[in-house]
Scaffold this active site. Structure first.
Site, PDB file in Angstrom:
ATOM      1  N   ASP A   1     -11.080  50.909 -29.372  1.00  0.00           N
ATOM      2  CA  ASP A   1      -9.764  51.064 -30.017  1.00  0.00           C
ATOM      3  C   ASP A   1      -9.445  49.781 -30.776  1.00  0.00           C
ATOM      4  OD1 ASP A   1      -7.388  52.295 -30.711  1.00  0.00           O
ATOM      5  OD2 ASP A   1      -6.330  51.686 -28.885  1.00  0.00           O
TER       6      ASP A   1
ATOM      7  N   ASP B   1      -6.284  44.796 -24.951  1.00  0.00           N
ATOM      8  CA  ASP B   1      -6.211  46.258 -24.858  1.00  0.00           C
ATOM      9  C   ASP B   1      -7.595  46.895 -24.739  1.00  0.00           C
ATOM     10  OD1 ASP B   1      -4.942  48.635 -24.611  1.00  0.00           O
ATOM     11  OD2 ASP B   1      -4.510  48.908 -26.734  1.00  0.00           O
TER      12      ASP B   1
HETATM   13  N1  LIG Z   1      -2.412  38.913 -22.428  1.00  0.00           N
HETATM   14  C1  LIG Z   1      -1.446  39.012 -23.336  1.00  0.00           C
HETATM   15  N2  LIG Z   1      -0.819  37.906 -23.801  1.00  0.00           N
HETATM   16  C2  LIG Z   1       0.163  38.013 -24.721  1.00  0.00           C
HETATM   17  N3  LIG Z   1       0.605  39.173 -25.229  1.00  0.00           N
HETATM   18  C3  LIG Z   1       0.021  40.301 -24.805  1.00  0.00           C
HETATM   19  C4  LIG Z   1      -1.020  40.294 -23.847  1.00  0.00           C
HETATM   20  N4  LIG Z   1      -1.408  41.567 -23.621  1.00  0.00           N
HETATM   21  C5  LIG Z   1      -0.643  42.335 -24.405  1.00  0.00           C
HETATM   22  N5  LIG Z   1       0.224  41.577 -25.129  1.00  0.00           N
HETATM   23  C6  LIG Z   1       1.244  42.047 -26.085  1.00  0.00           C
HETATM   24  O1  LIG Z   1       1.645  43.347 -25.687  1.00  0.00           O
HETATM   25  C7  LIG Z   1       1.314  44.301 -26.713  1.00  0.00           C
HETATM   26  C8  LIG Z   1       0.845  45.588 -26.086  1.00  0.00           C
HETATM   27  O2  LIG Z   1      -0.323  45.357 -25.344  1.00  0.00           O
HETATM   28  P1  LIG Z   1      -1.544  46.385 -25.355  1.00  0.00           P
HETATM   29  O3  LIG Z   1      -1.994  46.612 -26.750  1.00  0.00           O
HETATM   30  O4  LIG Z   1      -2.543  45.877 -24.384  1.00  0.00           O
HETATM   31  O5  LIG Z   1      -0.818  47.688 -24.758  1.00  0.00           O
HETATM   32  P2  LIG Z   1      -0.733  49.173 -25.344  1.00  0.00           P
HETATM   33  O6  LIG Z   1       0.094  49.983 -24.423  1.00  0.00           O
HETATM   34  O7  LIG Z   1      -2.102  49.681 -25.634  1.00  0.00           O
HETATM   35  O8  LIG Z   1       0.068  48.917 -26.687  1.00  0.00           O
HETATM   36  P3  LIG Z   1      -0.009  49.776 -28.049  1.00  0.00           P
HETATM   37  O9  LIG Z   1       0.580  51.109 -27.773  1.00  0.00           O
HETATM   38  O10 LIG Z   1       0.839  48.926 -28.987  1.00  0.00           O
HETATM   39  O11 LIG Z   1      -1.467  49.830 -28.438  1.00  0.00           O
HETATM   40  C9  LIG Z   1       0.280  43.597 -27.580  1.00  0.00           C
HETATM   41  O12 LIG Z   1       0.282  44.041 -28.905  1.00  0.00           O
HETATM   42  C10 LIG Z   1       0.683  42.151 -27.489  1.00  0.00           C
HETATM   43  O13 LIG Z   1       1.725  41.879 -28.411  1.00  0.00           O
END
Ligand SMILES: Nc1ncnc2c1ncn2[C@@H]1O[C@H](COP(=O)(O)OP(=O)(O)OP(=O)(O)O)[C@@H](O)[C@H]1O
Length: 236
Positions: free
Chosen positions: A170, A187
Site C-alpha cells: 500500500d 503503515d
Molecule cells: N510512527 C509514527 N510516527 C508519527 N506519525 C505517525 C506514525 N504512524 C502513523 N503516523 C501518522 O498517522 C497517520 C496514519 O497512520 P497510518 O497510515 O499508519 O494509519 P492508517 O489507518 O492506514 O491511515 P490512512 O487511512 O490515512 O492510510 C500517518 O499518515 C501519520 O501522519
C-alpha cells in the site's frame, strides 16, 4: 533488592484518524531504579486498529492469502463482520504490522522502531519533533533537484524490500514520512511476500505506479515499468 515498577503511559492526543486505525500520541514515563520517581519520558505512537467493515473483507483476505489464516472459525467471524470478528481482525492487523516492523527494522530499513503490541494496539517509535508528527511525502514541494534525494531514498527502500522478497502493498506518498530529510516507511500491516502471494506481483507493481505517479507529477522522470523490472530482478 531493586523492584521494578511498570511504565506509566499517558495519552496526549490524537495524531490522525485513518480508514482502519487511529494513531494516538503517548507519553511513556519509565520509573527510575527506585521504582517511584518518574524517570525517562519518551513519546510513542499508538496505532489502534478498529477492524475492517464487512465491505473491506475481500481486500483483507487478498492480503492474508498464503498466511494460513483462511477457513478457521475466527476467519469466518471476520467474514461475517460481527463485532467479535472485527476485534479478531483488528488484532491480526496490529500483530501483522508489529511483525512487519520488526522484520524490516532488523534488516535496517527506515521504519518506526516497534515497541509492543497488545490486542488491537501497536506501540511504536514516534517519528516527529516534540509532539508534531513528521510530514508525509505527499506534502513535500520543491524543484526536481530538491526532491531527488527523497526519490533516491524511496527507490532504495523499495530495492531493500525487494531483496527481502516483499512489497509494502500500500505504498504511496501518504505512507512515507519525511523527517529532517530522511524518509521513513509507515503503515505496513499488509506487507506481502511477492512470490508466494498470488497477488504479490500486482501489489508490487501498484506500489511502483503510486510512487512514480507522484514523483512524475513533481517533475522527476520516474518510469514505473522500469522500477518494477529492476525490483523483480532484485528478487531472483
Ligand atoms: N510512527 C509514527 N510516527 C508519527 N506519525 C505517525 C506514525 N504512524 C502513523 N503516523 C501518522 O498517522 C497517520 C496514519 O497512520 P497510518 O497510515 O499508519 O494509519 P492508517 O489507518 O492506514 O491511515 P490512512 O487511512 O490515512 O492510510 C500517518 O499518515 C501519520 O501522519
Amino acid at each position: 533488592m531493586v523492584t521494578s515498577a511498570a511504565a506509566i503511559d499517558t495519552e496526549l492526543g490524537i495524531v490522525k484518524t485513518g480508514k482502519e486505525a487511529d494513531v494516538f500520541l503517548i507519553e511513556r514515563a519509565v520509573p527510575d531504579s527506585d521504582g517511584r520517581t518518574p524517570g525517562e519520558r519518551v513519546i510513542l505512537a499508538a496505532k489502534r486498529y478498529r477492524g475492517p467493515e464487512t465491505s473491506d473483507f475481500h481486500r483483507s483476505s487478498r492480503y492474508t492469502e498464503g498466511r494460513g489464516m483462511r477457513n478457521t472459525r475466527d476467519s469466518r467471524a471476520v467474514a461475517r463482520g460481527s463485532s467479535y470478528g472485527r476485534s479478531v481482525s483488528a488484532s491480526r492487523w496490529a500483530y501483522a504490522e508489529f511483525e512487519a516492523l520488526r522484520t524490516l527494522y532488523v534488516r535496517g530499513l527506515p521504519v518506526p522502531y516497534p515497541v509492543q503490541v497488545n490486542g488491537s494496539e501497536l506501540l511504536m517509535e514516534f517519528i516527529g519533533d516534540g509532539q508534531i508528527a513528521a510530514p508525509r511525502l505527499a506534502t513535500q514541494r520543491g524543484t526536481a533537484s530538491e526532491l531527488y534525494p527523497l526519490y533516491a531514498q524511496v527507490v532504495e527502500i523499495m530495492r531493500q524490500l525487494a531483496r527481502a522478497g516483499v512489497a509494502h502493498g500500500d505504498l504511496s506518498p501518504y505512507n512515507l514520512l519525511v523527517h529532517h530529510g530522511r524518509v521513513v516507511v509507515i503503515d505496513l500491516p499488509q506487507l506481502v511476500e511477492v512470490v508466494s502471494n498470488p497477488g504479490g506481483m500486482d501489489m508490487l507493481y501498484r506500489d511502483c505506479v503510486n510512487v512514480c505517479t507522484w514523483f512524475t507529477r513533481q517533475g522527476l522522470g520516474c518510469d514505473a515499468d522500469a522500477v518494477f523490472a529492476e525490483l523483480v530482478a532484485e528478487m531472483f
